[in-house]
Scaffold this motif. Sequence first.
Motif, mmCIF file in Angstrom:
data_model
loop_
_atom_site.group_PDB
_atom_site.id
_atom_site.type_symbol
_atom_site.label_atom_id
_atom_site.label_comp_id
_atom_site.label_asym_id
_atom_site.label_seq_id
_atom_site.Cartn_x
_atom_site.Cartn_y
_atom_site.Cartn_z
ATOM 1 N N LYS A 136 -7.568 -6.298 -5.909
ATOM 2 C CA LYS A 136 -8.109 -7.230 -4.907
ATOM 3 C C LYS A 136 -9.262 -7.965 -5.566
ATOM 4 C CE LYS A 136 -9.294 -8.506 -0.530
ATOM 5 N NZ LYS A 136 -9.688 -9.870 -0.789
ATOM 6 N N SER A 144 0.823 -1.213 0.000
ATOM 7 C CA SER A 144 0.000 0.000 0.000
ATOM 8 C C SER A 144 0.861 1.268 0.000
ATOM 9 C CB SER A 144 -0.944 0.004 1.199
ATOM 10 O OG SER A 144 -0.216 -0.037 2.395
ATOM 11 N N HIS A 179 -3.057 -1.426 -7.885
ATOM 12 C CA HIS A 179 -3.487 -2.283 -6.781
ATOM 13 C C HIS A 179 -4.699 -3.072 -7.237
ATOM 14 C CE1 HIS A 179 -0.937 -0.618 -3.577
ATOM 15 N NE2 HIS A 179 -1.014 0.499 -4.281
ATOM 16 N N GLY A 203 0.265 -9.509 -1.279
ATOM 17 C CA GLY A 203 -0.213 -8.616 -0.229
ATOM 18 C C GLY A 203 0.658 -8.543 1.008
ATOM 19 N N ALA A 245 -4.764 -9.192 -1.705
ATOM 20 C CA ALA A 245 -4.448 -8.036 -2.548
ATOM 21 C C ALA A 245 -3.090 -8.246 -3.221
ATOM 22 C CB ALA A 245 -4.428 -6.774 -1.713
#
Length: 184
Positions: free
Chosen positions: A29, A5, A27, A56, A35
């Motif tokens: 998901k 992130s 990004h 992720g 993710a």
Amino acid sequence: MLNISDIKLGTKILFNSEPHQVIFAQHSKQGRAGAVLRCKLKNLLNGATVDHTFAGAEKIEPAELQLKKAQYLYKTDEFFFMDPTDFEQFSLSQKQIAENGKFLKEGEEVDILYYDGEAISIQLPIKIKLKVTYTEPGFKGNSASTVQKPATLETGAEVNVPLFIKDNDEIIVDTRDGQYVERA
């Protein structure tokens, strides 16, 4: 260490023990899956690009880069700079400068990126003011949408500008994507 992130466009990370800059990040998901981050990374040492997908939970190491000011002097087949503290001259190759070279003006101060004591690339300000040296005259009419025309800048770069821009106007250009921002 960085999480996925924390990775954004322009982030500099260590990937395969070499410094890389993120030039594309998406990004994602999907359903029950974790993710992921799809990235395009540019190697700051040799200019090569690679696609990579980070999971992720993966931790990414930030690149330890130093920034120093230098003055841009001139260009032959390489770009030459001078350190303002000790007046030592050094050069960077066309591959190391990449697209940033089209926005360099002689005598301008830029930030040089150093990795392990060696100059590897430059970092320009996000917005830079340049003079238009040539553009076709704009004509009124047929402008229901944003109409643009090509313009040549004092550094030799070409950007699309609105119809009201004339020769010798100073404009502000975004160095990340080479787009016209506004009249200076």
